[in-house]
Design a protein around this motif. Structure first.
Motif, short mmCIF file in Angstrom:
data_model
loop_
_atom_site.label_atom_id
_atom_site.label_comp_id
_atom_site.label_asym_id
_atom_site.label_seq_id
_atom_site.Cartn_x
_atom_site.Cartn_y
_atom_site.Cartn_z
N LYS A 241 0.87 -1.18 0.00
CA LYS A 241 0.00 0.00 0.00
C LYS A 241 0.90 1.23 0.00
CE LYS A 241 -4.14 -1.92 1.62
NZ LYS A 241 -5.46 -1.54 1.40
N LYS A 243 0.82 5.69 0.44
CA LYS A 243 0.00 6.84 0.82
C LYS A 243 -0.13 7.77 -0.38
CE LYS A 243 -0.23 6.90 5.64
NZ LYS A 243 -1.13 5.74 5.65
N LEU A 246 -4.65 13.41 -1.33
CA LEU A 246 -5.78 13.66 -2.22
C LEU A 246 -6.26 15.10 -2.08
CD1 LEU A 246 -7.27 11.66 -4.05
CD2 LEU A 246 -9.01 11.49 -2.29
N GLU A 256 -5.01 11.97 3.41
CA GLU A 256 -4.16 10.94 2.78
C GLU A 256 -4.88 9.60 2.76
OE1 GLU A 256 -0.39 10.74 4.74
OE2 GLU A 256 0.48 12.01 3.18
N PHE A 257 -4.67 8.85 1.69
CA PHE A 257 -5.33 7.56 1.54
C PHE A 257 -4.29 6.49 1.27
CE2 PHE A 257 -8.52 10.62 0.60
CZ PHE A 257 -9.72 10.05 0.98
N ASP A 258 -4.56 5.29 1.79
CA ASP A 258 -3.72 4.13 1.43
C ASP A 258 -4.27 3.54 0.15
OD1 ASP A 258 -1.93 4.13 3.47
OD2 ASP A 258 -3.28 3.07 4.82
N VAL A 259 -3.43 3.41 -0.86
CA VAL A 259 -3.88 2.82 -2.13
C VAL A 259 -2.93 1.68 -2.47
CG1 VAL A 259 -4.44 3.26 -4.54
CG2 VAL A 259 -4.70 5.07 -2.87
N LEU A 269 -9.17 4.13 -5.88
CA LEU A 269 -9.99 5.15 -5.20
C LEU A 269 -11.34 4.58 -4.76
CD1 LEU A 269 -9.25 8.26 -7.43
CD2 LEU A 269 -8.56 7.90 -5.07
N GLU A 271 -11.85 1.88 -3.37
CA GLU A 271 -11.71 1.29 -2.04
C GLU A 271 -12.01 2.33 -0.96
OE1 GLU A 271 -8.90 -1.60 -1.59
OE2 GLU A 271 -9.56 -2.31 -3.56
N HIS A 272 -11.97 3.62 -1.32
CA HIS A 272 -12.29 4.69 -0.36
C HIS A 272 -13.59 5.37 -0.74
CE1 HIS A 272 -8.37 4.11 1.39
NE2 HIS A 272 -7.90 4.05 0.17
N ASP A 273 -14.48 4.61 -1.39
CA ASP A 273 -15.80 5.11 -1.79
C ASP A 273 -15.73 6.31 -2.71
OD1 ASP A 273 -16.87 3.12 -0.34
OD2 ASP A 273 -17.34 4.35 1.42
N THR A 338 -19.62 9.89 -5.40
CA THR A 338 -19.22 9.33 -4.12
C THR A 338 -20.47 8.76 -3.47
OG1 THR A 338 -19.49 11.51 -3.23
CG2 THR A 338 -17.26 10.82 -3.64
#
Ligand code: FES
Length: 619
Positions: A241, A243, A246, A256-259, A269, A271-273, A338
């Motif tokens: 994963k 970071k 966004l 910040e998102f884990d991708v 993306l 995965e984060h709705d 979203t």
């Protein structure tokens, strides 16, 4: 390039098979009994002659009588001394040689006849078997492929079928062979690719194989370079994963998102709705999944097709063409969908051809989780890398004739995602539907250089009980807020799915406890009567519901067809004014690109407000 890939594939098969043979035979050589494998189980050293030097004839005398002698040598055969005269000498004893023998005591010439060959063989044999035959043979020999001189083959009746080979010119014991040795020889033949009579690894087959292997490496190298240039080649060591910072389109931080580094940004993306718009499901063709990355991120051919040079410099990219390894920051551009999009594992519960090229597929989520969706929504399916075939399995007999002219091609494809609209819509808003229905058209290849539809072929060849990952529901095409305005649905081919979903939803809607009774017109175009999906269902509905009007249109109608004939956009152009008052009607379109663009242009010429036209584009 297609030819090169095909060549690489077939060469890999050849090299792979030979590697397996090397592994198997090499393992056998390590494990076998080397004593037995030599063939010398019953071989012994023949007794040497006890020389009486005084009786020996002078070699000079022998040479004076012989012609063209290259060398003379005193040898022992059957414990008697002989002179071996070599008249023509090969480099090795198995090469072509010409000999003659002379008795060393009497100077009488000697020849290896059958009786002598039997005795010579017996002098080198210590087993209990008896001689059953002695035959003079000429090359080539299966047991001694390299030998080029004539030999006597003396066969023994023992438990391993020993054969002793005696050189017919010199009386030399060439070789002992037996069943164990013959079995090992098969493995040597496979290991050294010695399918001829060379008896060694220095053979033509190995040279040809080496050239094939060189081509295999070269084609693989060229393919790798092509993948790298197309931005498709990625070296990832694990599914890590990463970071990703966004931002929204005003550059306001969204955190910040884990991708995961193995999925593209479009799927990452979700995965984060955050579901970006997409009509091609990640194929790089619709150009809708626009984001902004660092301007230095590599530019793929799909990016080039959808952005100007200036936009590319500013960092505009297609999210489906890049992964988290390439970016640290990502700014969203377009309005996001979203919503409740999530990743599900779906199990296929039903798969059936409903027309020659379209299948109805039914799935249920594994774990029986209810998936709620608005009619018109779609799911994004993850198609894994796989082998495909252009003709589907289990074709019904009635539809086989439509596939006669389609070439049966096998191919391999990479992982990708594809969008398919839901075709059911009954009651899902209130209760949640636990069954997801899709109508998927199997896309044929337009020519040999293009793969058939990899997503449609993969999903339509799934067996009942198999599972597939899908993200959704993505609700980018749906009915407007409830009103009393009439609705007109216009579609063709597999554009049926979202329209059927919307029609089912509208015909079952309740408003303040009462059924909504707005007029619904459905124009659906197909080539033949067999391509008319759900024909009976819609005719039944139109008989039962006074507010539902169904207009099937065929471009290749059968004799006796009483409905409209031609292309749907042409029929609408000449009849739409007679069907209903266009003002205030809501239009919903889904179908092939040409039908959609011509119908939208028609509606514009009829002064239909653009806000009343909704369409689901698909590629
Ligand atoms: S171009 Fe990326 S989803 Fe269509």
């Amino acid at each position: 390039m297609l030819l090169l890939k095909k060549l690489h594939k077939w060469l890999s098969l050849l090299v792979g098979l030979q590697l397996l043979l090397w592994l198997g035979t090499g393992l056998y050589f390590n494990l076998m009994d080397h004593e037995k494998a030599s063939g010398n189980q019953y071989r012994q050293r023949p007794a040497e002659a006890q020389l009486d030097i005084n009786k020996l004839v002078e070699p000079k005398l022998i040479l004076s009588k012989a012609k063209q002698v290259v060398s003379i040598k005193q040898i022992s055969l059957l414990a008697q001394p002989y002179y071996l005269l070599t008249h023509t000498k090969g480099l090795y004893s198995h090469f072509k040689n010409e000999y003659s023998l002379v008795d060393a005591y009497t100077a009488e010439p000697a020849i290896i006849d059958e009786a002598m060959a039997r005795k010579l063989a017996q002098s080198s044999y210590k087993g209990q078997g008896r001689v059953i035959s002695a035959t003079e043979l000429s090359p080539p020999y299966e047991d001694i492929p390299r030998e080029q001189n004539e030999v006597w083959q003396v066969n023994y009746a023992d438990e391993v079928n020993t054969s002793v080979y005696v050189d017919a010119g010199s009386g030399r014991i060439v070789k002992h062979s037996n069943d164990d040795k013959r079995f090992v020889d098969i493995f040597f033949m496979l290991h050294f690719m010695d399918y001829g009579t060379e008896g060694s690894f220095n053979n033509a087959q190995i040279i040809v194989f080496a050239i094939f292997t060189l081509f295999f490496s070269l084609t693989g190298f060229i393919w790798t370079i092509e993948l790298a240039f197309n931005g498709q080649y990625k070296v990832t060591f694990s599914n890590n994963k990463r970071k990703l910072a966004l931002f929204d389109k005003e550059q306001k931080s969204l955190g910040e998102f884990d991708v995961t580094t193995k999925t593209n940004l479009l799927d990452g993306l979700v995965e984060h709705d955050i579901a970006l718009p997409s009509n091609c499901g990640g194929g790089g063709t619709c150009g809708q999944c626009r984001v902004r990355l660092d301007g230095k991120v590599k530019v793929t051919s799909a990016d080039h097709a959808h952005f100007t040079d200036e936009q590319l410099q500013q960092g505009f990219r297609l999210a489906c063409q890049h992964d988290a390894m390439e970016a640290e920051k990502l700014a969203l551009i377009d309005t996001l969908v979203t919503n409740k999009a999530k990743k599900y594992l779906l199990e296929l519960t039903h798969s059936e051809f409903v027309s020659p090229f379209i299948k109805e597929l039914r799935f249920k989520p594994v774990g029986d989780e209810n998936i709620k969706f608005k009619a018109g929504a779609h799911m994004r399916f993850h198609i894994p890398p796989a082998k495909g075939i252009s003709i589907p399995s289990r074709l019904p007999d009635a539809f086989k004739r439509y596939w006669h002219d389609i070439e049966c091609l096998e191919y391999e494809h990479q992982a990708c995602s594809r969008n398919y609209s839901l075709a059911n819509g009954n009651g899902q808003i209130e209760d949640g539907a636990n069954e997801l229905v899709f109508t998927v058209k199997i896309q044929n290849a337009p020519n040999k250089t293009v793969l058939p539809g990899v997503g449609s072929s993969y999903i339509c060849n799934l067996e009942v009980g198999e599972t597939i990952e899908a993200v959704g529901p993505i609700e980018s095409f749906f009915a407007k807020e409830l009103s009393n305005k009439p609705m007109m649905f216009i579609g063709a081919g597999s554009g049926m799915a979202p329209l059927k979903s919307l029609i089912e939803e509208q015909l079952n809607l309740l408003h303040k406890g009462r059924k909504v009774n707005r007029d619904i017109y459905f124009f659906y175009g197909a080539r033949t009567e067999e391509d008319l999906l759900y024909k009976e269902d819609f005719f039944n509905l139109s008989r039962k519901k006074a507010n539902f009007h169904y207009y099937p249109i065929l471009s290749k109608p059968p004799e006796g067809w009483s409905g409209a004939k031609g292309y749907i956009q042409d029929i609408l152009a000449s009849n739409i004014d007679n069907i209903c008052q266009l003002k205030g009607i809501e239009f919903y379109l889904c179908g092939p690109a040409q039908m959609m663009s011509e119908t939208i242009n028609l509606l514009k010429t009829k002064n239909v407000d653009a806000s009343n036209i909704a369409f689901d584009e698909f590629n």
